[in-house]
Design a protein around this motif. Sequence first.
Motif, PDB file in Angstrom:
ATOM      1  N   LYS A   1       3.111  68.686  59.621  1.00 41.52           N
ATOM      2  CA  LYS A   1       3.596  67.304  59.676  1.00 41.52           C
ATOM      3  C   LYS A   1       3.049  66.498  58.504  1.00 41.52           C
ATOM      4  N   PHE A   2       1.833  66.899  58.012  1.00 36.21           N
ATOM      5  CA  PHE A   2       1.175  66.143  56.944  1.00 36.21           C
ATOM      6  C   PHE A   2       1.368  66.783  55.572  1.00 36.21           C
ATOM      7  N   TYR A   3       1.385  68.120  55.523  1.00 35.56           N
ATOM      8  CA  TYR A   3       1.381  68.807  54.242  1.00 35.56           C
ATOM      9  C   TYR A   3       2.666  69.582  53.946  1.00 35.56           C
ATOM     10  N   GLY A   4       3.616  69.581  54.838  1.00 35.29           N
ATOM     11  CA  GLY A   4       4.848  70.317  54.622  1.00 35.29           C
ATOM     12  C   GLY A   4       4.644  71.805  54.806  1.00 35.29           C
ATOM     13  N   GLU A   5       5.316  72.623  53.954  1.00 34.41           N
ATOM     14  CA  GLU A   5       5.214  74.069  54.060  1.00 34.41           C
ATOM     15  C   GLU A   5       3.805  74.545  53.692  1.00 34.41           C
ATOM     16  N   VAL A   6       3.237  75.387  54.557  1.00 34.93           N
ATOM     17  CA  VAL A   6       1.871  75.908  54.361  1.00 34.93           C
ATOM     18  C   VAL A   6       1.952  77.414  54.175  1.00 34.93           C
ATOM     19  N   SER A   7       1.219  77.914  53.177  1.00 35.14           N
ATOM     20  CA  SER A   7       1.216  79.350  52.887  1.00 35.14           C
ATOM     21  C   SER A   7       0.710  80.136  54.097  1.00 35.14           C
ATOM     22  N   PRO A   8       1.372  81.281  54.402  1.00 31.23           N
ATOM     23  CA  PRO A   8       0.880  82.124  55.508  1.00 31.23           C
ATOM     24  C   PRO A   8      -0.576  82.562  55.311  1.00 31.23           C
ATOM     25  N   VAL A   9      -0.948  82.825  54.049  1.00 28.70           N
ATOM     26  CA  VAL A   9      -2.330  83.236  53.774  1.00 28.70           C
ATOM     27  C   VAL A   9      -3.296  82.159  54.243  1.00 28.70           C
ATOM     28  N   GLU A  10      -2.932  80.891  54.032  1.00 26.06           N
ATOM     29  CA  GLU A  10      -3.820  79.784  54.382  1.00 26.06           C
ATOM     30  C   GLU A  10      -3.918  79.598  55.882  1.00 26.06           C
ATOM     31  N   PHE A  11      -2.772  79.489  56.570  1.00 28.75           N
ATOM     32  CA  PHE A  11      -2.875  79.176  58.004  1.00 28.75           C
ATOM     33  C   PHE A  11      -3.337  80.365  58.828  1.00 28.75           C
ATOM     34  N   ILE A  12      -3.043  81.588  58.369  1.00 32.65           N
ATOM     35  CA  ILE A  12      -3.549  82.768  59.088  1.00 32.65           C
ATOM     36  C   ILE A  12      -5.067  82.869  58.918  1.00 32.65           C
TER      37      ILE A  12
END
Length: 761
Positions: free
Chosen positions: A546-557
Amino acid sequence: MNKMSYNSVKFDAFIIPLLIITIIFTALAYYGITNTRDYFYQSKIARSNQITNSYAYAFHKSADAETIIDNLITERLKIASDIIIRAKELNTDADLENLANLLQIDFIYHYNKEGEIINSSTVNHSENFTVKNNQSINFLKSNNKKKIGEFVKNKFNDDYYKYAYLKLADDSLIEIGIKTEKIHKFLVSFSPNNLLAEIKKIESIDKIYYLNASYQIIASTDTSILGNKIDNNEIINQLAQKNQYSRIIEIGQKRFYEVINPIKDFDHTFINENYQHQHQNSGYLALRYPLAENDALIKQITFYGVIFLVFLYLVFAYIFYLFYHKNKNLLQLVYYNQKTKLPNRKFFEEFLTDKLSDSSQEKNILMVDFNNFKTITLNFGYKYADDLVKKLTLELVKLNKEATVYHFSSKQFIFYIENYDFNEILHLSKKIKEFSKNVFEKCQVEEILQPQIAVVKIDKSEDNVEEVLKKANLTLEKAREKKVDFLFYDDYIAGEITRESILKRELRLAIDNENIDAIHLKYQPIFSLKKKKIIAFEALARMKSKFYGEVSPVEFINIAEKNQLIFPLTNLILKKAFYFSNLITKANSTEIRVSVNISGIDLMQDNFIEMINNNLVLTGASPQNIKLEITESVLLNNFNLLNNKLEKLRKNKIKIALDDFGTGYSSFYHLDELSLDLIKIDRYFLNKISKSQQDNMVIASIIEMIHRLGLEVVAEGVETKAQLDYLLSNNCDLIQGYYISRPVNKEEALALLKKDWSGLY
């Protein structure tokens, strides 16, 4: 939090109950003692008067007997003294012995004027005896020529003697002694002190004493008060009027009833047991009667009370001893690293919590991390690694006396230091690296281990230890990414922490509420080169913040793994992927598999297979349309355990793929043992196609070897026609990449299934 909980034991739980018990017991004991004492006092008052009057008469007769006996012995010594003065032979022990036998006296001692014995009728003067009798000393110092002494104990034994003293012309001293032991006993039996003692013996009176007309104590059952004078005006006034005086006396915890009676018409000279002549016209007899039974009972109560309290204290002391030593050992286990004896993470967290409450000091921490320490253990063994850590610890603690060192984890140390500026911290960081390098060079591991240091200056408003540690850990991660030796926490890293915190919160919200579409799936087709159609989709998790838009899978995983959210996140992804599989099955009669990536953390969970089966039942998906992808690194640890799980999944018709082949550690080593269906070659190898003939031969060999193992080959990252043609010519089974399609949403994926692929090659 108790500020010293990390290095002390709390004893309030023992002290307060002990004090309460002591106060209650003391109050009860005091009440019992007071009532008992008063009761006995009333019963003893009358008896005291009777005893005083009954025994007063005995003193009138005792003086007569003493005076007569003393006069007889004195006369005998006078006669002996006169004979000795006229004697001419006094130079030897034999002379004195003959003279003593003749006069029938017990001994004769001859001293020089310095008081040293010259000869004797009874002892060897070589023993160098000197004058010890006070009477002898006083006479030697006086100008007297002759004196009859008092009854005293002999200086060489405990027998009583009466002495006479003579000075010769040369000022030497003659001491004559008559043994009066039996006479002494007889006299003592009639002395005032003895009579007083007899009264005390019969009546158990505490103290009896005799006062002369000057109110001085001249006889008493308590010799320590002899010579004392009564100076109480009230007593003196009563006795001067020949009145009886009585009073209650308290001495310490004891109570007495004392009666002083006048003894009239008494005119005698008597001798006490010390044989000092007294001449009295009148006197007073004082009896001090103790409340003996009362005191005995009080003592008994006190004794058992003290025994009880001592026992109570001993019990508490023993419990305290056990508690203290047990907790001391527990403190060592809880708050100190058992190998290095340095304070550990828990100690540091509690210590820093206390320090954060003090904003007067500038505080800094340096988190030192030694990468690849696990490699040391694998290559050299645990003992070698432990010895290395101990050597490293010895060097680190010597670096700076103002810094406190903590063994934070197996490969991490923390330095806590106050009031250091940037340059001082930079200098300390360089020293840490230098000292560590010296240790590693000696142990020949300097190429494997290199320290990385994260420096965090703690803001004065900071009050959360976890936030401080999070800053240090994130700074370390950035240091690894940038491949630098040390890094200071700054605003950029602070922004990273804020970002991570928000993404974690959004992840948790998405996991807890499946209707929130923050976590969604994209599907990339897997194309069969032989069948010329799509036979599978790989489900790829995506996050839209909601704040940063698309997030890399590497980051959120990575965030999910660090915050124990990976397993519930995998459960959510599986559920969405299985629903998509069921959707494909209903929309298309052909069997299309949906592939989902599984992490090592997921596979290690005891209920992993249960989670798979539950989602199959929930979504209605068929296990034969599901494929799970794992990476080589997952299998480095617990190979047999994980391989058994893969076998169980395959028996349930679920396909297993090994992802990113060629980038891990195992390569072909375990392939023949692994329970697999296909292998996905990493895009790293495809990028080398056509660059050299040697690279092409490597890829061809990999495909051939996988086929020999009876497994299918999937080539990832196919983006060009040249790559496709090469893979076709080398009998690759399946391809995946942008040349076929980018990852798409589920509607677009269903449309791709209807696409005609005949013109692809």
